[in-house]
Design an enzyme around this catalytic site. Sequence first.
Site, PDB file in Angstrom:
ATOM      1  N   GLU A  53     -27.866  72.988  16.091  1.00  0.00           N
ATOM      2  CA  GLU A  53     -26.452  73.221  15.754  1.00  0.00           C
ATOM      3  C   GLU A  53     -25.645  71.930  15.827  1.00  0.00           C
ATOM      4  O   GLU A  53     -24.788  71.677  14.987  1.00  0.00           O
ATOM      5  CB  GLU A  53     -25.850  74.280  16.695  1.00  0.00           C
ATOM      6  CG  GLU A  53     -26.495  75.650  16.594  1.00  0.00           C
ATOM      7  CD  GLU A  53     -26.450  76.240  15.190  1.00  0.00           C
ATOM      8  OE1 GLU A  53     -25.551  75.883  14.420  1.00  0.00           O
ATOM      9  OE2 GLU A  53     -27.346  77.036  14.854  1.00  0.00           O
ATOM     10  N   HIS A  92     -29.346  86.790   8.134  1.00  0.00           N
ATOM     11  CA  HIS A  92     -28.949  86.082   6.916  1.00  0.00           C
ATOM     12  C   HIS A  92     -28.815  86.993   5.702  1.00  0.00           C
ATOM     13  O   HIS A  92     -28.225  86.588   4.707  1.00  0.00           O
ATOM     14  CB  HIS A  92     -29.951  84.948   6.637  1.00  0.00           C
ATOM     15  CG  HIS A  92     -30.000  83.951   7.764  1.00  0.00           C
ATOM     16  ND1 HIS A  92     -30.561  84.260   8.983  1.00  0.00           N
ATOM     17  CD2 HIS A  92     -29.531  82.689   7.873  1.00  0.00           C
ATOM     18  CE1 HIS A  92     -30.454  83.218   9.784  1.00  0.00           C
ATOM     19  NE2 HIS A  92     -29.840  82.253   9.151  1.00  0.00           N
TER      20      HIS A  92
HETATM   21  O1  X8Z Z   1     -29.961  80.534  11.411  1.00  0.00           O
HETATM   22  C1  X8Z Z   1     -30.464  79.549  11.925  1.00  0.00           C
HETATM   23  C2  X8Z Z   1     -29.606  78.628  12.786  1.00  0.00           C
HETATM   24  C3  X8Z Z   1     -28.205  78.574  12.319  1.00  0.00           C
HETATM   25  S1  X8Z Z   1     -28.014  77.719  10.821  1.00  0.00           S
HETATM   26  C4  X8Z Z   1     -29.630  79.129  14.210  1.00  0.00           C
HETATM   27  N1  X8Z Z   1     -31.777  79.309  11.791  1.00  0.00           N
HETATM   28  C5  X8Z Z   1     -32.653  80.188  11.034  1.00  0.00           C
HETATM   29  C6  X8Z Z   1     -32.847  81.527  11.717  1.00  0.00           C
HETATM   30  O2  X8Z Z   1     -32.469  81.676  12.885  1.00  0.00           O
HETATM   31  O3  X8Z Z   1     -33.390  82.435  11.095  1.00  0.00           O
HETATM   32  C7  X8Z Z   1     -32.488  78.155  12.330  1.00  0.00           C
HETATM   33  C8  X8Z Z   1     -33.930  78.367  11.959  1.00  0.00           C
HETATM   34  C9  X8Z Z   1     -33.961  79.451  10.933  1.00  0.00           C
HETATM   35 ZN    ZN Z   2     -28.435  75.703  10.926  1.00  0.00          ZN
END
Ligand code: X8Z
Ligand code: ZN
Length: 611
Positions: free
Chosen positions: A377, A504
């Site tokens: 982060e 996401h």
């Molecule tokens: O969402 C994230 C970060 C914030 S940009 C914590 N990541 C992805 C996830 O958690 O699925 C980092 C690795 C992949």
């Molecule tokens: Zn990130």
Amino acid sequence: MLFSLRLRHIALLPLALTLFSCSTTPGNSVQDARAFLESAETELLKIQVADNRAGWVHETYINDDTDSLAAAADDRLIGRVTELVKESARFDNTPLPPDLRRKLTLLKLSLPMPAPADPKLREELTQLAAGLSGSYGKGKYCPSPNDPAAKCFGVEAVGEKMAKSRDPKELAELWEGWHKVATPMRDRYARFVELSNAGATQLGFKDTGALWRSGYDMEPAAFSAELERLWTQVEPLYKELHAYTRTRLKTKYGAAATREDGMIPAHLLGNIWAQEWENIYDLVAPASAPATYDLSKILAARKADAKQITGYGENFFKSLGFEPLPPAFWQRSMLTRPADRDVVCHASAWDVDADTDVRLKMCIQGTGEDFIVVHHELGHLFYDLAYRKQPFLFRSAANDGFHEAIGDTIALSITPEYLKTIGLIQQVPPPAADIPILLHRALEKVAFLPFGLLIDKWRWQVFAGEVKPADYNKAWWALREKYQGIAAPGERGPDAFDPGAKYHIPANTPYARYFLAAIYQFQFYRAMCKEAGYTGPLNRCSFFGSEAAGKKFKAMLDLGQSKPWPEALKQMTGEDKADAGAMVEYFAPLFAWLEQQNKGATTGWTIAARK
Ligand code: X8Z
Ligand code: ZN
């Protein structure tokens, strides 16, 4: 404020025009384009900051009011960008200097959620989006839903239990329990797809997925091919790790981990989504290797709190010559889960005012995983701070994969030597510990690759209309099986919408960026190790304290999005192509070891024909 700016903008362009053409239609000269962009950048900065503030309050204090406020702010931003893109079409045939052309292109690509121009439909879309992200944030697994006194668990509590439990029955219950959060999202998601696609088409893209794939300084089809090329480079490494892990899980769980098709049940990998597997390191650790260290235990023994953990990350960046984080960071970040309200705990970095008001939103619990995520982060925030001197439309990463790779590049330098330097361990483990340390890293980085790839493969199919809502889940599992070689713990019911259980998807954050980042970070890291004068095996390099490496890194971050990404990459690494070779080099000793371990066993899995 918005209104007066719009008036100024409208008043300025016809005036310029009267001078050149005596026409009442806006002009399309180079000067017109420059004036248009200047005005658009000033206006969008203000709307963007207001949107960020509403988004911040929404995600750190979820309720119906903040849902509405965030949706309204999104609506205003998306509405205005949509209008500006439409207006900018008059420059389509004007030969423009590269920086102006680039800005116009970036403006067109700037919305991950394009919306229809019709205000009613746009409002419906922004409300759906805020509602989906709110549903995820509020999501809880309640083992006894009919008992009001019984405990319910949010995503980190479920995640923590899945990391620690070694009881396959309990793991399956947790897995299924969390996935129920998404069931009510499916129909809303389907409508969201429809509306967002309508917006994408109005902007001139085939669908929202095509818009996303257009953000990489190449044709969308070339981008898809690029991802496949990179996957081919790393697939053999994943297959070896998969086969090795499967054998060890069978030893531990017997029948519960054994499937005829060779796939691994998704609930046994220590993570709700089976995206990273380091939480089951204890189950796969090489029997005869020397003991290494357990960062979670070390941090717990030191009672390291969220602020201290964040401080370790900041110090690393400072050691490379970066300025300390601004005061607003420490005053305004949310570092732990508040006790009294719903928040979106999924970690995120916020560049609130496109200047020095940068913040971290995270529910730090103090684990070794948190330690790494904090570096991830902070990478976003140091990038934001570096490019804040660029014009507004260039205040972003060379591409979104770069943004995701910055903090991870730093975190690759968290080696035993580094941990000793900062006093977290007393003794550096012997070289024989390289394999266990690499294995731990591979469970984090290599295991992630197919997951990082398939999320957007699924969304691209959905946005393209190749998969209809009734088949959303089927298509999701087809990809999980094909790329990850994992299978759902049991039959999925007709209402299941398992993609929605991953942040996401309801948050509509594109995901190919994480796959790219997993590759880029090794490329960046190798270049920085070289710059720091390091010549040993790649996996033991830490560039902590190297101002030379920091200078090289910062020069790339300073560019923001002002140049096509291959130029930024070249400036930093001397290479102008993404290349998983650095990742393969890093894991080479482990790859040889895994091949040895898997000798005589078959790797891979089979996919049954689907009904
Ligand atoms: O969402 C994230 C970060 C914030 S940009 C914590 N990541 C992805 C996830 O958690 O699925 C980092 C690795 C992949
Ligand atoms: Zn990130």
